[in-house]
Design a protein around this motif. Sequence first.
Motif, short mmCIF file in Angstrom:
data_model
loop_
_atom_site.label_atom_id
_atom_site.label_comp_id
_atom_site.label_asym_id
_atom_site.label_seq_id
_atom_site.Cartn_x
_atom_site.Cartn_y
_atom_site.Cartn_z
N THR A 315 2.46 -4.68 -3.33
CA THR A 315 1.51 -5.69 -2.86
C THR A 315 0.60 -5.08 -1.79
OG1 THR A 315 3.22 -7.37 -3.19
CG2 THR A 315 1.30 -8.02 -1.91
N PRO A 316 -0.72 -5.21 -1.93
CA PRO A 316 -1.63 -4.64 -0.92
C PRO A 316 -1.32 -5.14 0.48
CG PRO A 316 -2.84 -5.33 -2.88
CD PRO A 316 -1.44 -5.82 -3.05
N ALA A 317 -1.45 -4.28 1.45
CA ALA A 317 -1.13 -4.62 2.84
C ALA A 317 -1.94 -5.81 3.34
CB ALA A 317 -1.37 -3.40 3.73
N ALA A 318 -3.20 -5.90 2.90
CA ALA A 318 -4.06 -7.01 3.33
C ALA A 318 -3.51 -8.34 2.83
CB ALA A 318 -5.48 -6.80 2.82
N ASP A 319 -2.98 -8.36 1.62
CA ASP A 319 -2.40 -9.59 1.07
C ASP A 319 -1.15 -10.00 1.84
OD1 ASP A 319 -4.37 -9.71 -0.81
OD2 ASP A 319 -3.14 -9.06 -2.50
N VAL A 320 -0.32 -9.04 2.17
CA VAL A 320 0.89 -9.32 2.93
C VAL A 320 0.53 -9.88 4.31
CG1 VAL A 320 3.00 -8.36 3.94
CG2 VAL A 320 2.19 -7.53 1.72
#
Length: 357
Positions: A315-320
């Motif tokens: 999962t992309p860091a920005a989404d997390v």
Amino acid sequence: MRTIAILFLAVVAGLFGAAIFNTANMTPVFEAFLGRTNNYAKCSGLTDEAEQYLCFGLPQQAAWLFAERGDAAKARAVLADMESVLRGKPVKVEKFNSGAAYSFKLHFKNGAIGLFKTYDSDRFCHDCTSAREVAAYKIDQWLGLNLVPLTIEYTADLSSVPRCVYALPKIRNSASGNDYSQCKNIKGSLQYWIESAYTAQNLGYDDSDKSQKLRLLDAILGSTDRHEKNWMISGKYQTIEVAIDNSRTFRHAKQFYTVNPIYQKVEYFTCWQRQLDKICNSPSATCSATTLKSYMDKYRSASEADIRTLLGPFTPAADVSSFLAVRPIIVSRFDHNLNLFNSPLPMDYCPDPPRKL
């Protein structure tokens, strides 16, 4: 409209030669599926509904039922078997023409089907990657909502698909001729295909027919695309909801509408605030019942480290980060609506569209 849809499906069931299952209130949708199976006599004699689903080759529905009645070990075992099938080599791969995503149907030996989406599958939303499909499944499983079908990270060989290079955006823009070798090792997500299910649109359902569980899932996920083609109904009694096409999630800050530049019209999105407000907007017992509250308690109490571990490196860091940032806002709004439903909060994340384009 719903009555007409059910009558239509009854005709479809007859065309498939579906046998009449000896259970009251059987839906035509399920009858139509039974008409295409070879295990009717064997499976119809089982008294356990979850075991019936397994027998009929509907393991996802079985896993959800096992989980909901507290048999977590059995649910995990079924899901593990399903994943093992999806990890095998497909016997057939074909382009699936539906929606805004580049997707493919992968057929496996035992009749199972998986829907594969390339990582950058969404033609109109570049950050709506297949990683969000996997994350949505993980969150659904973590909360125990049991709405999203098994979804895994997957690397596919699409070279057997005719003109595959033209179905993959990045490759299409750089490919020369028909170099199908470029269609191998394509990363994306693979979701277990749900048999015996119809979209809400097919059944004449609309937003008002969504369950509170589905609304809660979309609020937590920040889904902006839960229209009537992106949730389905399955099961013998048409009681099992299925949340599909989850790449347009993690969009809590997304405006509620957009203006289509081609047709010059307002297009509406699902908005998490509106979905959340439709859950607890009256003094109904459902909001305070242990079931719905238990999902929120799990959501609010998880540590940041646990959530980062859950979503993993795929999962992309920005989404997390956005998922974690919005959590206290969702929890606060849920609690407010539960206790002060007569005092609505402003729709600051869901602005009204302009009166004129």
